[in-house]
Motif scaffolding. Structure first.
Motif, PDB file in Angstrom:
ATOM      1  N   SER B  54      -8.167   5.209  -7.101  1.00  0.00           N
ATOM      2  CA  SER B  54      -6.836   5.734  -6.801  1.00  0.00           C
ATOM      3  C   SER B  54      -5.954   4.579  -6.360  1.00  0.00           C
ATOM      4  O   SER B  54      -5.845   4.288  -5.174  1.00  0.00           O
ATOM      5  N   PRO B  55      -5.351   3.907  -7.327  1.00  0.00           N
ATOM      6  CA  PRO B  55      -4.513   2.759  -6.965  1.00  0.00           C
ATOM      7  C   PRO B  55      -3.336   3.211  -6.105  1.00  0.00           C
ATOM      8  O   PRO B  55      -2.824   4.309  -6.293  1.00  0.00           O
ATOM      9  N   PRO B  56      -2.935   2.412  -5.145  1.00  0.00           N
ATOM     10  CA  PRO B  56      -1.784   2.782  -4.334  1.00  0.00           C
ATOM     11  C   PRO B  56      -0.524   2.896  -5.186  1.00  0.00           C
ATOM     12  O   PRO B  56      -0.421   2.267  -6.246  1.00  0.00           O
ATOM     13  N   GLN B  57       0.407   3.696  -4.699  1.00  0.00           N
ATOM     14  CA  GLN B  57       1.625   4.014  -5.459  1.00  0.00           C
ATOM     15  C   GLN B  57       2.328   2.770  -6.006  1.00  0.00           C
ATOM     16  O   GLN B  57       2.557   2.647  -7.203  1.00  0.00           O
ATOM     17  N   SER B  58       2.633   1.858  -5.119  1.00  0.00           N
ATOM     18  CA  SER B  58       3.434   0.708  -5.544  1.00  0.00           C
ATOM     19  C   SER B  58       2.560  -0.444  -6.023  1.00  0.00           C
ATOM     20  O   SER B  58       3.042  -1.549  -6.221  1.00  0.00           O
ATOM     21  N   GLY B  59       1.280  -0.191  -6.174  1.00  0.00           N
ATOM     22  CA  GLY B  59       0.400  -1.268  -6.609  1.00  0.00           C
ATOM     23  C   GLY B  59      -0.089  -2.123  -5.473  1.00  0.00           C
ATOM     24  O   GLY B  59      -0.820  -3.073  -5.681  1.00  0.00           O
ATOM     25  N   ALA B  60       0.338  -1.814  -4.250  1.00  0.00           N
ATOM     26  CA  ALA B  60      -0.095  -2.615  -3.119  1.00  0.00           C
ATOM     27  C   ALA B  60      -0.159  -1.736  -1.888  1.00  0.00           C
ATOM     28  O   ALA B  60       0.586  -0.757  -1.775  1.00  0.00           O
ATOM     29  N   ALA B  61      -1.081  -2.073  -1.011  1.00  0.00           N
ATOM     30  CA  ALA B  61      -1.189  -1.333   0.231  1.00  0.00           C
ATOM     31  C   ALA B  61      -1.117  -2.352   1.351  1.00  0.00           C
ATOM     32  O   ALA B  61      -1.603  -3.462   1.213  1.00  0.00           O
TER      33      ALA B  61
END
Lengths: 476, 630
Positions: B54-61
């Motif tokens: 489940s990749p984070p929404q913006s591509g980064a956490a």
């Protein structure tokens, strides 16, 4: 007095009652362990009582005491510091032959006096608290009465503190004669855009007395002699609780009367701050006696605190309080180690006594090193965050001259702090090694907690900063 | 991602435990040292799994552990930032780091400073993890300095030999030269963009600075200086060969997973700023290609097995810088990944060889070790083939080929850089083949009777690391060889590609050329190795005099000589003749003034009560006067 007022006053009541209980105990049976236990227990109860006081604040108890968040925070600080001093004193006194128990009566009384100072809302309670504190301290300072140094320190403190109380009393009389009131609040309401000359002189005389208690230049001369002569735990108390209580009062007085608008007052305090920073650090420079060195360092630290006090604005109160807390922890730790390594017969006060400490007592050396780094304001210690906030507050109020002096003073101070750190980490002398007393549990606990707090505040100061922000908004 | 903070925290905890507990039993120390990295690796794998699922929404956490100082807009937090780029970094650091730690438990057995060694290693790994995960410049700097400190401690680990201590100081001072410039660069970024957060900085830089503006060039150049120092690139490369003074696992850690890749990380992380400064980016590529050639030539002449590998690292990092220079950020990162595996494998296998040879590191004294130390041989061979970029399965081939194709087709690249890089391929294959031939083949020259290449703790990490060194190339292959694009598409969001790829036919042609060159290099290296072994046998004891060119290359192109003459010597001379310079006057004057004031003020500390009371009175009069008359 209503029940709510009694509830609000509970911490002070518990402390005062405890001193009476301890006195009766001593009269009945001399037992150091029992007296120590009762003292520690009652201090813990008093600390717990703050919790119940919070529910009824702010509460004015008669016209003398104001129990608000500010007062409660400082009372908590005073009680916690007294607790640490008590823990550090146990082993120190245990190694003495006689008269160990009366010490705790005086300690509790001094704490009660300091609490009154922190909550004082009038000149009457101011003077009462000051005298309860001072008179207890005379006894405590002279507690090492077998040694000439102890007696000398006690007498010096007695005479000079007595004289300074005289200044304060005369100042109060002048102000009362002119203004007709002893209430801070009434004075604040009545004052016009400027004071008349008589009130100004009165105020100046009070500054003299306060300055003596805070040991700022030019009233600092007694500090090293008294710090050296007093037993190490008492020195810790004088350096922290007695100064902290006085600073609480000064802070409340300054803000309530809005003294920032009087240029002359600000100038006087600015000069005192600058001189204290410079003189304290320069005097500490070549000092080989650790207790005297820490005495000079405490003069400079009060100077730093005054810088934050002068930087008006919302940041001032919380930065002063944060710095004061960091200063409490750090100095209790440093003097605590001195006391921890001293016995009734011999104070570990020469720099040579600390040579090779890291190899002989690594944990104690760690605690002392952490305290010294915090005094110097090295990152990841409480002292760094404290100094950071002071500089931020000063920069916010554009006190550039004072900040430059603060920085210069800090640089000078590195020399003597690190001289001691260097001694700690040098190879111990192969020949004559100073004997250290055996480790004590109570003192060990106190030192560990202090060191942990010191690092904790340096790494994660946010909770305390938020707490202080909320607390001081009530005062302004 | 809530567990992200654990990744650096666990090795840090290991460090704390190892430092604070005195006199640990060896087994416990090893358990703490290796176990902390092992746990950190498991956490990283779990994070990677959840990131992929489940990749984070913006591509980064990002994970703010706590905020240290908050004052108005100024906020310094301990916050970690995870995107596909930093995920790749922490995966490599923890996995490679774990196996190096495991290997160390065997390699360092019997060393006096066993617990100390693991304490430093844990701190090293923790610092590197903090460096790549930091979401602001200050935290990045903490990791950066931690890496520098640990490299100093570990290179000089056997501090009783002054040569090792000198090597440690050299590494520290040379990298510090770059660090100083980098610090200025960071301050420049902070003062002109007003934030410490790296992502905010980059987006602000892109929106506020025009391309090619002076400030962008200055910032990029200053950051580059820091990167050059840590990554041992021209002109700050001289510390790396000497850094071999440390124990072999340290070399593996420095060269594969930490330290030297920090510079690559920094440039790739701030690539938006480099894109705004085309001249600096060009310089990155030129420095990369120059370093890879210089180091490649030097590697051919070295006799010490570890020094060959040290120069090879320099040249492989040179490839990464070349890739960064042409804007192939993803390819640089991929080469970092494959390099981490095959270089750690090479160092660890070399360590096993060194153990077998009873701590003899001279290649000319080895020979025929393939049957005496079979595990070391086979795993070393895998690593060597990967480094020499021999197709098709070997990981180094995929990454190097990817770089070469971008060097050819990227707008910032071109035929000149390509030809030079191709020469590098030839050199790499040559020195690798020479090394393998000298160490493992031919007649045994001065091999001891009994060889001890190490037990299971040494063999297992070697075998495990050989697998990715062999097959990792499969996740990113050229189009003509399946066109797997897993890696590129994974990091695409953070590290974009420099432009459109060239036609497949060109790519195939380039691949064929580089393969041929690599094979030619292997043959050349083999021939060199055989002839040198023969010459050594013939002469036996006599030291080969060598041609001036040989000596020149052996000394790493005389950079040490040059720096000694041009910088160290004059600096010392200046320091000597200038012992009482103006700066000293100020410092001494300050000290003398402080002493004087101390003496004056001490006069007041008479200890006499009547004087103290008088002073109290004088002070009172002064304050009253000031309040009344001002």
């Amino acid at each position: 007095m209503s029940s709510e007022q009694i509830l609000a006053l509970l911490p002070i009541l518990v402390t005062s009652a405890a001193s009476v209980v301890v006195m009766l105990l001593v009269a009945l049976k001399r037992s150091h362990g029992l007296v120590f236990g009762v003292t520690v227990g009652s201090l813990l109860v008093a600390l717990a009582a703050i919790g119940s006081s919070v529910s009824v604040m702010p509460q004015a108890v008669s016209s003398l005491l104001i129990m608000d968040r500010f007062a409660l925070l400082y009372i908590g600080l005073i009680l916690a510091a007294t607790l640490a001093v008590a823990l550090l004193s146990y082993a120190y006194l245990e190694s003495r032959a006689e008269r160990r128990e009366e010490y705790y009566i005086l300690l509790l009384l001094a704490a009660a006096g300091s609490e009154v100072l922190a909550a004082a809302g009038s000149y009457v309670s101011f003077f009462l608290g000051l005298e309860i504190l001072s008179i207890s301290l005379y006894g405590l300072v002279a507690y090492r009465r077998q040694t000439p140094l102890g007696i000398e320190a006690g007498v010096k403190y007695l005479i000079l503190a007595g004289a300074s109380s005289g200044f304060i009393l005369f100042g109060m009389a002048l102000i009362y004669a002119e203004q007709g009131s002893l209430q801070f609040a009434a004075l604040a309401a009545a004052k016009g855009s400027s004071f008349d000359v008589v009130s100004l002189v009165g105020f100046a005389l009070i500054v003299v007395g306060v300055g003596f208690k805070l040991a700022v230049v030019p009233f600092h001369l007694w500090t090293p002699d008294v710090y050296q002569g007093a037993p190490a735990p008492v020195t810790a108390f004088v350096a922290t609780v007695s100064k902290g209580a006085m600073f609480a009062l000064l802070l409340r007085y300054f803000i309530q009367l809005d003294l920032y608008q009087y240029g002359a007052v600000v100038l006087v305090f600015g000069i005192i701050a600058a001189l204290s920073i410079l003189a304290g650090n320069i005097l500490g420079l070549l000092q080989n006696n650790v207790k005297r060195m820490l005495a000079y360092s405490s003069i400079a630290h009060v100077g730093y605190l005054l810088v934050a006090l002068l930087a008006s604005g919302p940041l001032a109160v919380s930065s002063v309080t944060f710095y004061l807390i960091a200063y409490f922890i750090t100095n209790l730790g440093a003097f605590g180690v001195v006391g921890y390594l001293s016995s009734g017969e011999r104070e570990a006060e020469e720099i040579d006594d600390y040579r090779g400490l890291a190899w002989r007592r690594p944990w104690v050396a760690g605690a002392l090193t952490a305290s010294l780094l915090s005094l110097a304001g090295i990152p990841l210690t409480a002292g760094f965050i404290g100094k950071f906030f002071i500089i931020a507050a000063g920069a916010g109020s554009r006190l550039w001259a004072l900040l430059i002096i603060l920085v210069v003073g800090s640089v000078v101070s590195f020399f003597y702090y690190f001289r001691l750190v260097l001694a700690i980490f040098r190879e111990p002398d192969a020949g004559a090694q100073v004997p250290y007393p055996s480790a004590s549990l109570a003192g060990g606990i106190a030192l560990s907690v202090l060191t942990l707090l010191l690092v904790w505040l340096g790494v994660y100061p946010a909770p305390l900063v938020n707490l202080l922000g909320g607390m001081t908004s009530g005062l302004l | 991602m809530e567990l992200l903070w654990l990744v650096p925290a666990l090795p840090l905890l290991g460090f704390a435990l190892l430092t604070l507990a005195r006199r640990l039993v060896r087994g416990v120390a090893a358990l703490i040292g290796v176990g902390s990295i092992g746990l950190s690796m498991l956490v990283t794998l779990w994070i990677a799994y959840s990131f992929l699922v489940s990749p984070p929404q913006s591509g980064a956490a990002s994970d703010t552990v706590w905020s240290w100082i908050a004052l108005g807009d100024f906020r310094v937090s301990v916050a970690f930032y995870l995107d596909s780029f930093s995920l790749v970094m922490i995966l490599v650091i923890t996995i490679v780091g774990f196996f190096i730690h495991l290997y160390s438990a065997g390699y360092m057995e019997g060393d006096d400073g066993f617990a100390r060694f693991f304490a430093y290693m844990n701190l090293f790994t923790a610092s590197m993890l903090i460096l790549v995960l930091a979401d602001n410049l200050l935290l990045l700097l903490v990791g950066w300095e931690g890496v520098g400190l640990c490299s100093y401690l570990l290179i000089g680990f056997w501090y009783r030999d002054p040569a090792n201590a000198r090597a440690a100081v050299k590494a520290f001072v040379v990298t510090r030269t770059g660090d100083a410039a980098m610090l200025v660069g960071f301050l420049l970024l902070f003062t002109s963009l007003g934030t410490l957060n790296i992502q905010d900085l980059l987006s602000k830089a892109v929106s506020q600075w025009p391309s090619g503006s002076g400030i962008a060039i200055a910032a990029a150049a200053l950051i580059l200086a820091g990167a050059l120092g840590k990554s041992a690139q021209l002109p700050l490369q001289t510390w790396l060969p000497d850094a071999m003074a440390g124990p072999t696992p340290v070399s593996a850690l420095i060269h594969a997973a930490t330290m030297v890749t920090a510079g690559v990380y920094l440039v790739a992380r701030t690539h938006a700023i480099f894109a705004l400064a085309p001249p600096v980016q060009l310089a990155v590529g030129i420095i990369g290609v120059a370093t890879l050639l210089i180091a490649g030539f030097s590697a051919i002449t070295q006799r010490d097995i570890k020094r060959v590998l040290a120069y090879s690292t320099m040249s492989q990092i040179g490839y990464m810088f070349l890739a960064l220079g042409v804007g192939a950020w993803g390819a640089a990162l991929f080469h970092f990944v494959t390099h981490a595996f095959f270089k750690s494998l090479l160092f660890l296998a070399a360590g096993s060889v060194i153990l077998a040879m009873h701590h003899e590191q001279d290649l000319l004294k080895m020979g025929g070790l393939w049957k005496r130390a079979p595990v070391a041989f086979w795993t070393f061979l895998v690593g060597a083939l990967a480094m020499a970029a021999v197709p098709p399965l070997i990981s180094g081939f995929s990454s190097k080929d990817w770089i070469l194709s971008w060097v050819w087709s990227s707008p910032a690249g071109g035929p000149v850089l390509y030809v030079l890089a191709l020469l590098g391929v030839l050199l790499t294959a040559t020195y690798t083949a020479r090394l393998v031939t000298l160490a493992f083949f031919g007649r045994e020259r001065d091999v001891p009777e009994h060889v001890h290449p190490g037990g299971a703790l040494i063999a297992v990490p070697l075998i495990v690391l050989a697998v990715p060194a062999l097959f990792l190339g499969l996740i990113q292959t050229p189009r003509s060889l399946g066109g797997v694009n897993l890696f590129a598409s994974f990091v695409q969001g953070v590290l974009p590609e420099p432009g459109a790829e060239g036609p497949p036919s060109t790519e195939l042609l380039l691949m064929a050329v580089s393969t041929l060159v690599a094979l030619a290099g292997l043959v050349l290296g083999w021939a060199l190795g055989v002839s040198q072994a023969r010459a050594h046998l013939a002469r036996r004891e006599a030291e080969p005099a060598g041609s001036p060119l040989h000596r020149f290359l052996l000394s790493g192109w005389g950079f040490d000589w040059l720096y000694d003459r041009a910088i160290v010597g004059p600096y010392r001379w200046l320091a000597r003749i200038n012992q009482s310079d103006v700066a000293d006057w100020i410092a001494r004057g300050f000290a003398a003034l402080s002493r004087l004031l101390n003496r004056l003020l001490s006069l007041a500390q008479t200890g006499r009560l009547r004087w103290y009371a008088t002073a109290l009175g004088i002070g009172a009069v002064a304050i009253v006067a000031m309040v009344v008359f001002l």
